[in-house]
Design an enzyme around this catalytic site. Structure first.
Site, PDB file in Angstrom:
ATOM      1  N   GLY A   8     -53.274  19.497  -9.414  1.00 23.55           N
ATOM      2  CA  GLY A   8     -53.651  19.029  -8.081  1.00 23.55           C
ATOM      3  C   GLY A   8     -54.760  18.187  -8.228  1.00 23.55           C
ATOM      4  N   CYS A 159     -58.909  26.897   9.164  1.00 27.65           N
ATOM      5  CA  CYS A 159     -59.827  25.761   9.284  1.00 27.65           C
ATOM      6  C   CYS A 159     -59.998  25.135  10.598  1.00 27.65           C
ATOM      7  CB  CYS A 159     -58.625  24.829   8.567  1.00 27.65           C
ATOM      8  SG  CYS A 159     -59.635  23.390   7.832  1.00 27.65           S
ATOM      9  N   CYS A 353     -71.182  22.527   6.022  1.00 32.66           N
ATOM     10  CA  CYS A 353     -70.193  21.679   6.618  1.00 32.66           C
ATOM     11  C   CYS A 353     -70.781  20.718   7.652  1.00 32.66           C
ATOM     12  CB  CYS A 353     -69.272  22.451   7.152  1.00 32.66           C
ATOM     13  SG  CYS A 353     -67.616  21.368   7.233  1.00 32.66           S
TER      14      CYS A 353
HETATM   15  C1  LIG Z   1     -58.094  17.716   8.399  1.00 33.61           C
HETATM   16  C2  LIG Z   1     -59.139  18.429   7.457  1.00 33.61           C
HETATM   17  C3  LIG Z   1     -60.393  18.078   7.555  1.00 33.61           C
HETATM   18  C4  LIG Z   1     -61.472  18.686   6.436  1.00 33.61           C
HETATM   19  N1  LIG Z   1     -62.774  18.269   6.752  1.00 33.61           N
HETATM   20  C5  LIG Z   1     -63.510  18.833   5.847  1.00 33.61           C
HETATM   21  C6  LIG Z   1     -64.911  18.375   6.256  1.00 33.61           C
HETATM   22  O1  LIG Z   1     -65.223  17.494   6.814  1.00 33.61           O
HETATM   23  N2  LIG Z   1     -65.741  19.143   5.234  1.00 33.61           N
HETATM   24  C7  LIG Z   1     -65.512  20.024   4.380  1.00 33.61           C
HETATM   25  O2  LIG Z   1     -66.263  20.672   3.681  1.00 33.61           O
HETATM   26  N3  LIG Z   1     -64.153  20.663   4.556  1.00 33.61           N
HETATM   27  C8  LIG Z   1     -63.263  19.923   5.147  1.00 33.61           C
HETATM   28  N4  LIG Z   1     -62.043  20.407   4.967  1.00 33.61           N
HETATM   29  C9  LIG Z   1     -61.750  21.530   4.173  1.00 33.61           C
HETATM   30  C10 LIG Z   1     -61.248  21.259   2.448  1.00 33.61           C
HETATM   31  O3  LIG Z   1     -62.784  20.638   2.332  1.00 33.61           O
HETATM   32  C11 LIG Z   1     -60.311  20.268   2.445  1.00 33.61           C
HETATM   33  O4  LIG Z   1     -59.245  21.038   2.858  1.00 33.61           O
HETATM   34  C12 LIG Z   1     -59.996  19.841   1.086  1.00 33.61           C
HETATM   35  O5  LIG Z   1     -59.117  18.825   1.063  1.00 33.61           O
HETATM   36  C13 LIG Z   1     -59.688  21.146   0.200  1.00 33.61           C
HETATM   37  O6  LIG Z   1     -59.477  20.778  -1.190  1.00 33.61           O
HETATM   38  P1  LIG Z   1     -58.190  21.114  -2.248  1.00 33.61           P
HETATM   39  O7  LIG Z   1     -58.898  20.517  -3.535  1.00 33.61           O
HETATM   40  O8  LIG Z   1     -58.472  22.735  -2.102  1.00 33.61           O
HETATM   41  O9  LIG Z   1     -56.948  20.795  -1.542  1.00 33.61           O
HETATM   42  P2  LIG Z   1     -56.527  19.075  -1.403  1.00 33.61           P
HETATM   43  O10 LIG Z   1     -57.479  18.428  -1.139  1.00 33.61           O
HETATM   44  O11 LIG Z   1     -55.299  19.510   0.008  1.00 33.61           O
HETATM   45  O12 LIG Z   1     -55.642  18.957  -2.758  1.00 33.61           O
HETATM   46  C14 LIG Z   1     -54.544  19.653  -3.295  1.00 33.61           C
HETATM   47  C15 LIG Z   1     -53.767  18.540  -4.035  1.00 33.61           C
HETATM   48  O13 LIG Z   1     -52.839  19.263  -4.863  1.00 33.61           O
HETATM   49  C16 LIG Z   1     -51.857  18.614  -4.580  1.00 33.61           C
HETATM   50  N5  LIG Z   1     -50.596  19.467  -4.890  1.00 33.61           N
HETATM   51  C17 LIG Z   1     -50.148  20.308  -4.100  1.00 33.61           C
HETATM   52  N6  LIG Z   1     -48.889  20.914  -4.486  1.00 33.61           N
HETATM   53  C18 LIG Z   1     -48.625  20.603  -5.866  1.00 33.61           C
HETATM   54  C19 LIG Z   1     -47.828  20.678  -6.758  1.00 33.61           C
HETATM   55  N7  LIG Z   1     -46.741  21.551  -6.611  1.00 33.61           N
HETATM   56  N8  LIG Z   1     -47.905  19.934  -8.004  1.00 33.61           N
HETATM   57  C20 LIG Z   1     -48.990  19.117  -8.203  1.00 33.61           C
HETATM   58  N9  LIG Z   1     -49.868  18.787  -7.155  1.00 33.61           N
HETATM   59  C21 LIG Z   1     -49.743  19.578  -6.111  1.00 33.61           C
HETATM   60  C22 LIG Z   1     -51.608  17.958  -3.498  1.00 33.61           C
HETATM   61  O14 LIG Z   1     -50.997  16.708  -3.307  1.00 33.61           O
HETATM   62  C23 LIG Z   1     -53.206  17.588  -3.254  1.00 33.61           C
HETATM   63  O15 LIG Z   1     -53.433  16.294  -3.768  1.00 33.61           O
HETATM   64  C24 LIG Z   1     -61.017  20.062   5.864  1.00 33.61           C
HETATM   65  C25 LIG Z   1     -59.863  20.297   5.867  1.00 33.61           C
HETATM   66  C26 LIG Z   1     -58.771  19.471   6.745  1.00 33.61           C
HETATM   67  C27 LIG Z   1     -57.378  20.085   6.767  1.00 33.61           C
END
Ligand SMILES: Cc1cc2nc3c(=O)[nH]c(=O)nc-3n(C[C@H](O)[C@H](O)[C@H](O)COP(=O)(O)OP(=O)(O)OC[C@H]3O[C@@H](n4cnc5c(N)ncnc54)[C@H](O)[C@@H]3O)c2cc1C
Length: 422
Positions: A8, A159, A353
């Protein structure tokens, strides 16, 4: 020598790769596996959905930046993790062996849990940049023929901040276009009260968010279970504190955005001991899986139990600062293991946040995230909107240069007048 694979490349995975690369020994290798060639900054998706940003503003190709730092990159995506074999099966049929695996795959969006939910149904989404781009196209045609808006988060979502953000951002955009008077808006949420945020509220989040909704003439329905969505109607059952039906609503909409519940991704779901029943990765206090001890996990994909005590299921948010603290703890712990020591670092899991309202915003700090707390701080003002823009630029730049620092602590806490979170 060890091969460390980060699965990811999002808000958790990218800093994880950089931070891990700084901690490996000579001869160790770090590889990132993503299912996409590009990184996108998820917190900016609400701006993309009203065309304040384009996809190119918030996305960039991952490969050159990681490879410049000596980190290998594979964009084939993982089909399945095989923890017994220390192996990842890729979507293209190839396999990758690892000594340590860090799962950072974010959420699987559970649109299928509500009939008509999601971009293949009758609501828009801001969870992925592609969804936000398609919402942005519809937004322009909606503004030419405005009508009612429904915005919020369905039962089981975790969320809530982005749902409030998007409501206020749409309101700001409509006022700038001078068509706000033609758009009745309803905020629909599974939270028991406005400002609960999956955290039992933070400071006076209830009072501040209620009054912000009132000031902007946005009605709301709490304890709302969305049962079905049609092209122009949302069916909502409002429950009482015992979870029994209080009122049935049919809310008209001409544009709707509802955040779905999250699950863990298919590559991990159903693996006994690694994933919980919803597919989230099980970790201990050191971000390490208790059964497969060479697997760590960070970000939205980890299992955190809900607070409970709410009539409808309401999940705990996993926000940027929490994720950053998980990343740092994981890098330290794998470094400890590489140098023959047990993992000792723990993430703070504190909630910090910034939520943008388009022209102003709110910020909160919850330490620890579940009450009672030592710090329970919530504030609002134009500075939040400006801080969020600054943070977007700062984070994207850092993800390109690969220089990882405790970003939130430096930028945001300074603005809040708080010295330290730990
Ligand atoms: C609309 C939105 C706004 C947000 N705003 C904020 C904010 O302002 N402040 C805050 O603190 N938090 C915020 N969040 C919460 C959180 O920070 C985010 O959701 C953040 O993107 C989570 O990070 P992550 O790395 O867990 O997931 P992601 O950023 O979604 O990254 C996951 C990655 O894994 C990849 N992936 C998925 N499946 C596979 C697979 N099978 N093989 C390889 N790669 C894969 C995806 O393509 C992606 O690139 C927000 C969330 C959302 C949904």
């Amino acid at each position: 020598m060890a091969h460390i694979v980060v699965l990811g490349a999002g808000i958790g995975g990218m800093p994880m790769a950089y931070e891990m690369q700084e901690k490996i020994r000579k001869g160790d290798r770090v590889t990132v596996i993503s299912n996409s060639e590009s990184f996108h900054f998820v917190p900016s998706n609400p701006w993309v959905a009203v065309n304040w940003r384009t996809r190119d503003d918030i996305a960039f190709p991952i490969r050159p930046y990681l490879e410049r730092k000596g980190i290998d990159f594979i964009s084939a995506g993982a089909k399945r993790v095989h923890p017994e074999k220390n192996q990842i099966e890729l979507m293209n049929g190839e396999t990758v062996d690892y000594d340590y695996l860090i799962i950072a795959t974010g959420p699987k969006l559970a649109f299928d849990e509500v009939e008509g939910l999601g971009p293949d149904g009758h609501t828009h989404s801001i969870c992925h940049v592609d969804h936000a781009v398609s919402a942005g196209k519809r937004w322009e045609s909606f503004c030419k023929q405005p009508g009612p808006i429904v915005v919020g988060a369905v039962q089981g979502a975790s969320c809530y901040g982005p749902a409030y953000e998007f409501a206020f951002i749409m309101d700001t955009d409509l006022r700038r276009r001078k068509i706000r008077d033609k758009v009745p808006m309803t905020f629909v949420t599974a939270e028991p009260y406005i400002g609960h945020l999956g955290l039992g509220g933070v400071g006076d989040s209830k009072g501040l968010l209620e009054s912000a909704l009132r000031e902007r003439s946005i009605n709301w329905i709490c304890n709302a279970k969305v049962t079905k969505i049609e092209a122009d109607k949302m069916y909502v059952t409002e429950v009482d504190e015992k979870g029994e039906v209080k009122k049935e609503h049919v809310v008209p909409h001409n544009f709707a955005m509802m955040l779905p519940a999250f699950k863990g991704v298919d590559a991990v779901a159903g693996i006994e001991g690694l994933a919980n029943p919803r597919g989230f990765t099980i970790v201990d206090e050191h971000q390490r899986n208790p059964k497969y001890k060479n697997i760590y996990s960070v970000g939205v994909c980890i299992a955190i139990p809900p607070m409970g005590g709410t009539p409808l299921p309401v999940g705990v948010p996993k926000t940027g600062y929490m994720i950053e603290s998980m990343v740092t703890a994981t890098a330290h712990n794998i470094h400890s293991e590489l140098t023959g020591n047990p993992p000792t670092d723990k993430a703070t899991w504190n909630a910090v946040c910034l939520a943008d309202f388009g022209d102003t915003g709110v910020a909160f700090v919850a330490l620890p995230q579940i009450p009672p707390r030592n710090v329970d701080w919530f504030s609002s003002g134009k500075w939040v909107h400006l801080a969020k823009i600054a943070f977007e630029k700062y984070f994207i730049r850092k993800m390109k240069t690969g220089k990882s620092e405790p970003i939130y602590e430096k930028l945001i806490l300074k603005a809040m007048g708080i010295d330290k979170l730990k």
